[in-house]
Design a protein around this motif. Structure first.
Motif, PDB file in Angstrom:
ATOM      1  N   SER A   1      50.901 112.105   3.302  1.00 32.15           N
ATOM      2  CA  SER A   1      50.781 111.498   4.094  1.00 32.15           C
ATOM      3  C   SER A   1      49.766 112.469   4.706  1.00 32.15           C
ATOM      4  N   SER A   2      48.667 113.560   4.291  1.00 31.72           N
ATOM      5  CA  SER A   2      47.578 114.080   4.009  1.00 31.72           C
ATOM      6  C   SER A   2      46.189 112.826   4.282  1.00 31.72           C
ATOM      7  N   ARG A   3      46.505 111.783   3.686  1.00 29.39           N
ATOM      8  CA  ARG A   3      45.577 110.629   3.502  1.00 29.39           C
ATOM      9  C   ARG A   3      45.517 110.179   5.079  1.00 29.39           C
ATOM     10  N   CYS A   4      46.713 110.305   5.875  1.00 33.78           N
ATOM     11  CA  CYS A   4      46.656 109.975   7.344  1.00 33.78           C
ATOM     12  C   CYS A   4      45.784 110.035   8.389  1.00 33.78           C
ATOM     13  N   THR A   5      45.551 111.532   8.553  1.00 39.89           N
ATOM     14  CA  THR A   5      44.703 111.198   9.623  1.00 39.89           C
ATOM     15  C   THR A   5      42.957 110.942   9.437  1.00 39.89           C
ATOM     16  N   GLN A   6      42.321 111.129  10.894  1.00 41.86           N
ATOM     17  CA  GLN A   6      40.543 111.162  10.649  1.00 41.86           C
ATOM     18  C   GLN A   6      40.443 111.866  10.912  1.00 41.86           C
ATOM     19  N   ASP A   7      40.511 113.065  11.285  1.00 41.54           N
ATOM     20  CA  ASP A   7      39.871 114.029  11.880  1.00 41.54           C
ATOM     21  C   ASP A   7      40.596 115.517  11.548  1.00 41.54           C
ATOM     22  N   GLY A   8      40.851 115.813   9.663  1.00 43.51           N
ATOM     23  CA  GLY A   8      41.687 116.646   9.621  1.00 43.51           C
ATOM     24  C   GLY A   8      43.042 117.515   9.910  1.00 43.51           C
ATOM     25  N   ARG A   9      43.657 116.671  11.020  1.00 46.51           N
ATOM     26  CA  ARG A   9      45.094 117.190  11.946  1.00 46.51           C
ATOM     27  C   ARG A   9      45.835 117.329  10.553  1.00 46.51           C
ATOM     28  N   ALA A  10      46.471 118.524  11.456  1.00 48.83           N
ATOM     29  CA  ALA A  10      47.362 119.062  10.674  1.00 48.83           C
ATOM     30  C   ALA A  10      48.771 118.112   9.703  1.00 48.83           C
ATOM     31  N   ALA A  11      49.433 118.060   8.447  1.00 52.04           N
ATOM     32  CA  ALA A  11      49.703 116.802   7.576  1.00 52.04           C
ATOM     33  C   ALA A  11      51.077 117.907   7.557  1.00 52.04           C
ATOM     34  N   GLY A  12      51.863 116.609   6.070  1.00 52.82           N
ATOM     35  CA  GLY A  12      52.860 117.928   5.780  1.00 52.82           C
ATOM     36  C   GLY A  12      53.983 117.251   6.842  1.00 52.82           C
ATOM     37  N   HIS A  13      53.715 115.840   7.253  1.00 52.15           N
ATOM     38  CA  HIS A  13      55.056 115.707   8.237  1.00 52.15           C
ATOM     39  C   HIS A  13      56.142 115.716   7.298  1.00 52.15           C
ATOM     40  N   SER A  14      57.598 116.595   7.912  1.00 55.49           N
ATOM     41  CA  SER A  14      58.522 116.307   7.256  1.00 55.49           C
ATOM     42  C   SER A  14      59.559 114.481   7.376  1.00 55.49           C
ATOM     43  N   PRO A  15      60.609 114.479   6.501  1.00 59.32           N
ATOM     44  CA  PRO A  15      60.879 112.985   7.390  1.00 59.32           C
ATOM     45  C   PRO A  15      61.767 112.828   8.070  1.00 59.32           C
ATOM     46  N   GLN A  16      62.085 113.529   8.975  1.00 66.74           N
ATOM     47  CA  GLN A  16      62.818 113.519  10.226  1.00 66.74           C
ATOM     48  C   GLN A  16      61.470 113.260  11.123  1.00 66.74           C
ATOM     49  N   GLU A  17      60.308 113.796  11.271  1.00 70.68           N
ATOM     50  CA  GLU A  17      59.367 113.183  11.845  1.00 70.68           C
ATOM     51  C   GLU A  17      57.855 112.394  11.739  1.00 70.68           C
ATOM     52  N   THR A  18      58.211 111.158  10.432  1.00 68.98           N
ATOM     53  CA  THR A  18      58.265 109.988  10.131  1.00 68.98           C
ATOM     54  C   THR A  18      58.926 108.505  10.315  1.00 68.98           C
ATOM     55  N   TRP A  19      57.984 107.463  10.662  1.00 72.78           N
ATOM     56  CA  TRP A  19      58.527 106.929  11.266  1.00 72.78           C
ATOM     57  C   TRP A  19      57.978 105.261   9.716  1.00 72.78           C
ATOM     58  N   LEU A  20      58.577 104.977   8.924  1.00 75.51           N
ATOM     59  CA  LEU A  20      58.451 104.072   8.240  1.00 75.51           C
ATOM     60  C   LEU A  20      58.801 102.370   8.950  1.00 75.51           C
ATOM     61  N   ALA A  21      57.579 101.692   9.101  1.00 76.62           N
ATOM     62  CA  ALA A  21      57.496 100.077   9.487  1.00 76.62           C
ATOM     63  C   ALA A  21      56.762  99.432   8.647  1.00 76.62           C
ATOM     64  N   ASN A  22      57.985  98.055   8.343  1.00 76.47           N
ATOM     65  CA  ASN A  22      57.337  97.348   7.112  1.00 76.47           C
ATOM     66  C   ASN A  22      57.558  96.134   7.842  1.00 76.47           C
ATOM     67  N   THR A  23      56.177  95.491   6.974  1.00 76.72           N
ATOM     68  CA  THR A  23      56.257  94.025   7.467  1.00 76.72           C
ATOM     69  C   THR A  23      55.297  93.223   6.150  1.00 76.72           C
ATOM     70  N   ASP A  24      55.132  92.103   5.916  1.00 74.68           N
ATOM     71  CA  ASP A  24      55.087  90.662   4.641  1.00 74.68           C
ATOM     72  C   ASP A  24      53.499  91.259   4.959  1.00 74.68           C
ATOM     73  N   ALA A  25      52.690  90.407   3.772  1.00 75.81           N
ATOM     74  CA  ALA A  25      51.347  90.193   3.856  1.00 75.81           C
ATOM     75  C   ALA A  25      51.351  88.610   4.255  1.00 75.81           C
ATOM     76  N   ASP A  26      51.732  87.810   4.703  1.00 75.36           N
ATOM     77  CA  ASP A  26      51.947  86.404   5.472  1.00 75.36           C
ATOM     78  C   ASP A  26      52.130  86.747   6.795  1.00 75.36           C
ATOM     79  N   SER A  27      52.437  87.540   7.492  1.00 67.68           N
ATOM     80  CA  SER A  27      52.691  87.665   8.438  1.00 67.68           C
ATOM     81  C   SER A  27      51.829  88.790   9.540  1.00 67.68           C
ATOM     82  N   CYS A  28      52.212  88.040  10.690  1.00 70.22           N
ATOM     83  CA  CYS A  28      51.263  88.871  11.665  1.00 70.22           C
ATOM     84  C   CYS A  28      52.115  89.501  13.066  1.00 70.22           C
TER      85      CYS A  28
END
Length: 263
Positions: free
Chosen positions: A112-139
């Motif tokens: 999760s620490s790699r998701c910021t572009q400007d050094g914002r605080a990382a270490g997000h808990s699972p409660q604070e994290t949303w998982l969005a799933n899609t496929d490689a043949d989809s738009c």
């Protein structure tokens, strides 16, 4: 291109911070998808840009799981990801969409620490994290992630979206059969891995994706229902997906379309 869906309007007013969600991870398994992958990733990037514009406190990460690719998919992914720190490319050799989705989620939560572009605080808990799933043949539509977070703000743990086959190259009879059986409605009964969002804490509590070769999305949602997760089914995040009848996963969406095409 698919028509604009509800909320897919750049002039829509910004939404508020979504029910504790501070980190969105998009997970995309890919196996030999060089023909579709660039469009899929470009669409996800646009959806991520919209989150950053409307919800600047929410960080976005995109994990592309390159599973046993023997075509140019890795090069396509690398070109799209170049210079974009939101992207994490994960090469694996599973030959399994379930295991690929598992690995993508695990990497997203561990990195999760790699998701910021400007050094914002990382270490997000699972409660604070949303998982969005899609496929490689989809738009996905540009409002795809923002809408999921709006529903998370209302207290839902799982968002089940709809898909629409790309009519390009698809026989009109098959497309008509699809639409006859899949009217776009709220509270629908469908589950698609190409359009599925879940709070990470609920995902972990339910046991996550099983490491199977097909129907991993169906199995996860059964687990989520059994665990008591709050689920909403909506047509407001509709995703355009390939209308091919020969796919990458056995018994997957392409196989369903092939069966639907039979007289």
């Amino acid at each position: 291109m698919m028509p604009a869906g509800p909320g897919d309007d750049a002039s829509s007013p910004p939404v508020q911070a979504a029910n504790g969600i501070q980190h969105v991870a998009v997970v995309i398994p890919a196996h030999n998808e060089e023909q579709h992958l660039e469009r899929a990733l470009t669409a996800v990037s646009c959806a991520a840009d919209r989150v950053e514009a409307e919800l600047p406190d929410v960080a976005v990460q995109v994990v592309v799981v390159l599973d046993g690719c023997t075509d140019r998919s890795p090069a396509v992914a690398a070109r799209v990801a170049a210079g974009d720190p939101r992207y994490l490319l994960l090469p694996v050799s599973f030959g399994s969409v379930g295991r690929s989705r598992q690995a993508g989620v695990r990497a997203a939560l561990e990195n999760s620490s790699r998701c910021t572009q400007d050094g914002r605080a990382a270490g997000h808990s699972p409660q604070e994290t949303w998982l969005a799933n899609t496929d490689a043949d989809s738009c996905v539509p540009s409002h795809w992630l923002v809408r999921q977070l709006e529903l998370a703000e209302l207290g839902f743990d799982v968002v089940l979206g709809t898909v629409q086959p790309d009519p390009h190259g698809m026989h009109h009879d098959l497309l008509a059969r699809w639409h006859a059986r899949h009217a776009g409605t709220e509270d629908h009964t469908h589950v698609y891995g190409a359009n599925l969002g879940v709070r990470a804490s609920s995902y972990l509590a339910a046991g996550g994706f099983p490491g199977v070769d097909f129907d991993e999305d169906q199995a996860l949602v059964r687990r989520l229902r059994s665990s008591g997760a709050g689920i909403v089914a909506t047509d407001t995040t509709r995703v355009l997906t390939s209308g091919r009848t020969v796919g990458r996963a056995p018994h997957g969406f392409a196989a369903y379309l092939l069966a639907l095409a039979q007289p």
